[in-house]
Write a protein that holds these residues in place. Structure first.
Motif, PDB file in Angstrom:
ATOM      1  N   LYS A   6       0.816  -1.219   0.000  1.00 52.13           N
ATOM      2  CA  LYS A   6       0.000   0.000   0.000  1.00 52.13           C
ATOM      3  C   LYS A   6       0.842   1.258   0.000  1.00 52.13           C
ATOM      4  CE  LYS A   6      -3.843  -2.115   0.284  1.00 52.13           C
ATOM      5  NZ  LYS A   6      -4.796  -2.061  -0.806  1.00 52.13           N
ATOM      6  N   LYS A   7       0.245   2.363  -0.495  1.00 48.24           N
ATOM      7  CA  LYS A   7       1.006   3.595  -0.634  1.00 48.24           C
ATOM      8  C   LYS A   7       0.659   4.635   0.396  1.00 48.24           C
ATOM      9  CE  LYS A   7       2.131   3.184  -5.380  1.00 48.24           C
ATOM     10  NZ  LYS A   7       1.859   1.772  -5.254  1.00 48.24           N
ATOM     11  N   ASN A   8      -0.406   4.451   1.129  1.00 50.33           N
ATOM     12  CA  ASN A   8      -0.799   5.423   2.122  1.00 50.33           C
ATOM     13  C   ASN A   8      -0.144   5.048   3.436  1.00 50.33           C
ATOM     14  OD1 ASN A   8      -2.151   7.177   3.768  1.00 50.33           O
ATOM     15  ND2 ASN A   8      -4.107   6.846   2.790  1.00 50.33           N
ATOM     16  N   ASP A  21       1.058  10.161   1.085  1.00 49.01           N
ATOM     17  CA  ASP A  21       1.430   9.232   0.023  1.00 49.01           C
ATOM     18  C   ASP A  21       2.926   9.002   0.037  1.00 49.01           C
ATOM     19  OD1 ASP A  21       1.446   7.750  -2.213  1.00 49.01           O
ATOM     20  OD2 ASP A  21       0.544   9.256  -3.511  1.00 49.01           O
ATOM     21  N   ILE A  22       3.385   7.755   0.208  1.00 44.23           N
ATOM     22  CA  ILE A  22       4.825   7.587   0.362  1.00 44.23           C
ATOM     23  C   ILE A  22       5.579   7.750  -0.947  1.00 44.23           C
ATOM     24  CG2 ILE A  22       4.734   6.146   2.389  1.00 44.23           C
ATOM     25  CD1 ILE A  22       5.251   3.782   0.575  1.00 44.23           C
ATOM     26  N   THR A  23       4.901   7.705  -2.091  1.00 47.06           N
ATOM     27  CA  THR A  23       5.638   7.922  -3.332  1.00 47.06           C
ATOM     28  C   THR A  23       6.014   9.376  -3.509  1.00 47.06           C
ATOM     29  OG1 THR A  23       3.557   8.110  -4.472  1.00 47.06           O
ATOM     30  CG2 THR A  23       4.657   5.987  -4.561  1.00 47.06           C
ATOM     31  N   ARG A  34       9.895  11.430  -0.858  1.00 48.90           N
ATOM     32  CA  ARG A  34      11.101  10.723  -1.272  1.00 48.90           C
ATOM     33  C   ARG A  34      12.257  11.660  -1.400  1.00 48.90           C
ATOM     34  NH1 ARG A  34      11.553   6.373  -5.357  1.00 48.90           N
ATOM     35  NH2 ARG A  34      13.376   6.349  -4.058  1.00 48.90           N
TER      36      ARG A  34
END
Lengths: 122, 510, 153
Positions: A20-22, A113-115, A118
């Motif tokens: 997951k991205k959240n 959002d981890i994307t 960065r």
């Protein structure tokens, strides 16, 4: 058989934490993994037709207040229950720390959002 | 008089909870808190040094094993305890001055002491669930300390570290649950006895695999290293020194080695697995470090590489024991691995402390924006050069001896290609530290750095202390010192599963 | 954080006392019935959380501020450490020794005054856990959903 289902729950939590991205969903995935391990640990102590490991008046026999063998033969194993209490406390502390890091990250970056979080690369 | 073992856990815990009360009295309270914290770590160092060579088993609460929990101080524990105390005393002394640039200093000191208490408890634990609890205490304290500055990068690094670290701890807990289910006891000596009397069934093999993965995540071995290059640069410098110097060694390598060698017993497949993990870490860490331009990130990748040396040495020893059954060759390899563990703790923490002093003076971590600082910061330059020479392996510094022992052990056991890889990775380490020296200290001084000054006070004392230790640690191979400090640790590992008989015998005597 | 309506405020100011009392009961009877220090501490903290939800965060913070809760937390932990260290008076090999039960043997099983130092440890842990959870929830409640944070000193 219940042990395999516990392991399946552990794998579901691991999938959620990895894919997951959240950020909050990742935290929830780790919590599901913790529940799976705690469940596994409690199920280890189970005994068919067992009773809760609480010593009551009917279990005290003997002059010095010794616990009778009736208790040892019918109760489930209390040691995994003590281990699970400790593990629940640890997971509570870990959850509090993860949530506060999520909140602080939202303050700084404005997103969960981890994307998009960065800045460290290489 | 032997020291009661819970003192090593009780002293930092009690001091960690006294500090917020003391720090609530304003400015004088903060100074008092710093003094108390330093007193705690220095007294731990004195206690650890005086407990060498006196193995004991302490049964907590006078409950005899297997009913109760015991704490064990044997050769391996006292070696790692000594390394933890040295590095934590130096890092606490350094942070007395360095943490002035952050707020909430008493909280930092409490968390630091909690981390030290967790590590001490893990090293001394004789019970596998107790090991997990102290693993979690130290890990949680370190997650909070990595994100201490609450800036953008620190929070991102702390989140990544925290997620991966929690997954690792959960693997370890699952392994503990499987071991309890299959053997019925939580005491490491009794588990070992039960495993030796029956074969490894599917549940126990799976538990061993879970332990290797879980402790591998904590030790940052190569498939599981993704958190380390982000967490180490973003943490404040004394915390980077503690993380890279002792945390990945106690939480990862010590726990892995204790479980694999003393509880399960090392077999040929496990030995090969450890050797392959060590080789991968060495090579990947070295290659990734050469291209870095951030000083602390380069040091972090170099840590991955050096931990690969340690795991390679110990794995090689285990493989030799399982395959050729030659204890002399195996103990040489394990001696190289353990000596490298202690050496790396000292010089990597010194390197991180010098990077902290450079960051405090110049305000940056990028190698390209530093240069020519040799005249402005002489003490930092000298200590950094000593530490770089030690990590590269230049005689007579300590790193040379441990790498030499590893190469000799590999050649002696006919693993020539392993020896070739060790020498090749040492050359890569030389390249990366020459790069550091050239870009930071030699070359031209940029305009904005004309006014930098040397660090003052407690930071200098801590760095000089560790630099002297770096220079002198080669003397640990002198026979009398080696027999009291290093040999007992090697005997614990080569003894393997006779650990259980020893512990039960020592606890009956008390 | 604003409070809620008058009905909620009135009822919760009566109910919070009951919850607190129930938490104390779980802590003290920890050696006889399930519960003990940690579970009782969570219930103690939740009575303050009920107050926070009903009356608003500033009201509760005036009543029991973060500094006082932090000191209570440390006192709880030090009390626990002191109970463990008192056992050392009976010999160097007895850290965490249940000295009240083994040396003096006061009380009988299944009565309230039995099991030595275990109820005292439960009280220390209940105090610590209650104070810690209260601090955690108070500190996390400064978050505002539109991304800005209340200014706190």
């Amino acid at each position: 058989m219940p042990y395999a289902l516990c392991f399946l729950l552990f794998m579901i939590g691991l999938y959620c934490a990895v894919v997951k991205k959240n950020m909050v969903k990742i935290v929830i995935g780790i919590m599901v993994m913790e529940y799976a391990v705690n469940l596994f640990l409690i199920m280890l102590g189970f005994r068919t037709h067992g009773e809760a490991p609480i010593v009551g008046k009917e279990h005290i026999a003997g002059p010095a207040g010794q616990v009778s063998s009736l208790f040892i033969n019918t109760s489930v194993d209390p040691l995994p229950q003590a281990l699970v209490l400790t593990a629940i406390v640890i997971s509570l502390g870990s959850l509090a720390l993860m949530i506060s890091i999520c909140i602080r990250t939202y303050e700084k970056y404005g997103t969960f959002d981890i994307t998009q979080i960065r800045r460290l690369r290489g | 008089m032997s020291i009661p073992l819970p003192v090593f856990v009780a002293v930092p815990l009690v001091m960690a909870f006294l500090l917020p009360i003391a720090g609530g009295f304003g400015k004088k309270g903060k100074a008092l808190a710093t003094v108390l914290a330093n007193l705690a770590t220095v007294s731990l160092l004195v206690l650890a040094a005086s407990s060498i060579g006196r193995p004991q088993v302490y049964q907590v609460g006078r409950w005899s094993i297997p009913l109760g929990i015991n704490m064990v101080l044997d050769g391996l524990s006292s070696l790692v305890l000594l390394a933890v105390s040295i590095v934590s005393a130096a890092a606490m002394l350094f942070s007395a001055r360095y943490m002035e640039q952050y707020t909430a200093k008493p909280k930092y000191l409490s968390l630091f002491l909690l981390m030290v208490a967790g590590m001490n408890g893990l090293v001394l634990s004789g019970d596998v669930f107790n090991l997990f609890v102290f693993l979690e205490i130290a890990s949680l304290a370190s997650y909070a300390l990595v994100g201490f500055g609450c800036e953008h990068e620190e929070l991102e690094a702390a989140f990544k570290y925290m997620v991966l670290g929690s997954i690792g701890s959960l693997f370890v807990l699952f392994g503990v649950a499987l071991v309890y289910g299959n053997t019925g006891s939580l005491n490491m000596a009794y588990i070992s006895k039960a495993i030796q009397s029956s074969q490894l069934n599917a549940g126990l093999s799976f538990a061993l695999a879970l332990f290797i993965v879980g402790f591998g995540i904590k030790a940052a071995l190569v498939p599981f290293h993704a958190w380390l290059p982000d967490a180490h640069p973003s943490a404040p410098a004394p915390i980077s020194a503690m993380l890279s110097g002792v945390l990945i060694k106690t939480l990862g390598v010590y726990a892995l080695v204790r479980i694999v060698f003393n509880v399960f017993g090392v077999s040929i497949q496990i030995g090969w697995l450890l050797v392959v993990l060590g080789l991968l870490s060495m090579v990947a860490g070295a290659f990734l470090a050469i291209g870095q331009w951030d000083f602390k990130r380069l040091l972090a990748y170099s840590s991955i590489s050096q931990i690969g040396y340690v795991v390679l040495g110990i794995g090689l020893g285990g493989l030799i024991m399982a395959k050729y059954n030659n204890l002399a060759w195996a103990s040489l390899a394990i001696l190289g691995g353990l000596f490298h563990l202690v050496n790396h703790a000292v010089y990597k923490s010194l390197l991180f402390l010098t990077s902290g002093s450079l960051q405090m003076a110049t305000g940056t971590r990028q190698l390209r924006s530093m240069g020519g600082l040799a005249e402005r910061m002489p003490v930092t330059r000298a200590t950094c050069t000593v530490a770089s020479a030690a990590i590269v392996g230049i005689p007579p510094f300590s790193g040379f001896w441990s790498k030499l022992i590893l190469v000799i052990a590999a050649v002696q056991a006919h693993f020539y290609w392993v020896a070739a890889i060790i020498v090749f990775v040492s050359l890569c380490t030389l390249i990366m530290y020459l790069k550091v020296q050239r870009y930071v200290f030699l070359g031209e001084l940029p305009e904005n750095l004309r006014q930098t000054q040397e660090s003052r006070g407690s930071m200098l004392v801590a760095m000089v202390f560790l630099a002297c230790l770096c220079a002198l640690m080669g003397l640990l191979l002198v026979p009398s010192l080696r027999e009291t400090i290093l040999e007992p640790a090697v005997k614990v590992l080569t003894g393997g599963v006779s650990y259980s008989a020893d512990i039960i015998r020592m606890s009956m005597k008390v | 954080m604003k409070g809620m309506t008058v009905i909620v405020k009135t009822i919760s100011s009566w109910v919070k006392v009951l919850i607190f009392l129930f938490g104390i009961y779980i802590v003290i009877f920890g050696h006889l019935t399930p519960g003990g220090g940690f579970a009782g501490g969570v219930i103690l903290a939740s009575s303050y959380v009920l107050l926070m939800l009903a009356f608003g965060r500033e009201f509760v913070e005036k009543n029991l501020s973060l500094g006082v809760a932090s000191k209570l937390d440390c006192v709880g932990a030090l009390l626990f450490a002191a109970i463990a260290l008192f056992g050392m008076a009976y010999g160097a090999a007895s850290f965490f020794y249940n000295f009240l039960q083994q040396q003096y043997q006061y009380g009988q099983p299944l009565k309230l005054a039995s099991a030595g130092t275990i109820p005292l440890s439960n009280i220390a842990i209940g105090l610590k856990v209650g104070a810690s959870l209260f601090m955690v929830i108070l500190a996390l409640s400064t978050f505002r959903p539109n991304g800005s944070v209340e200014q706190k000193e």
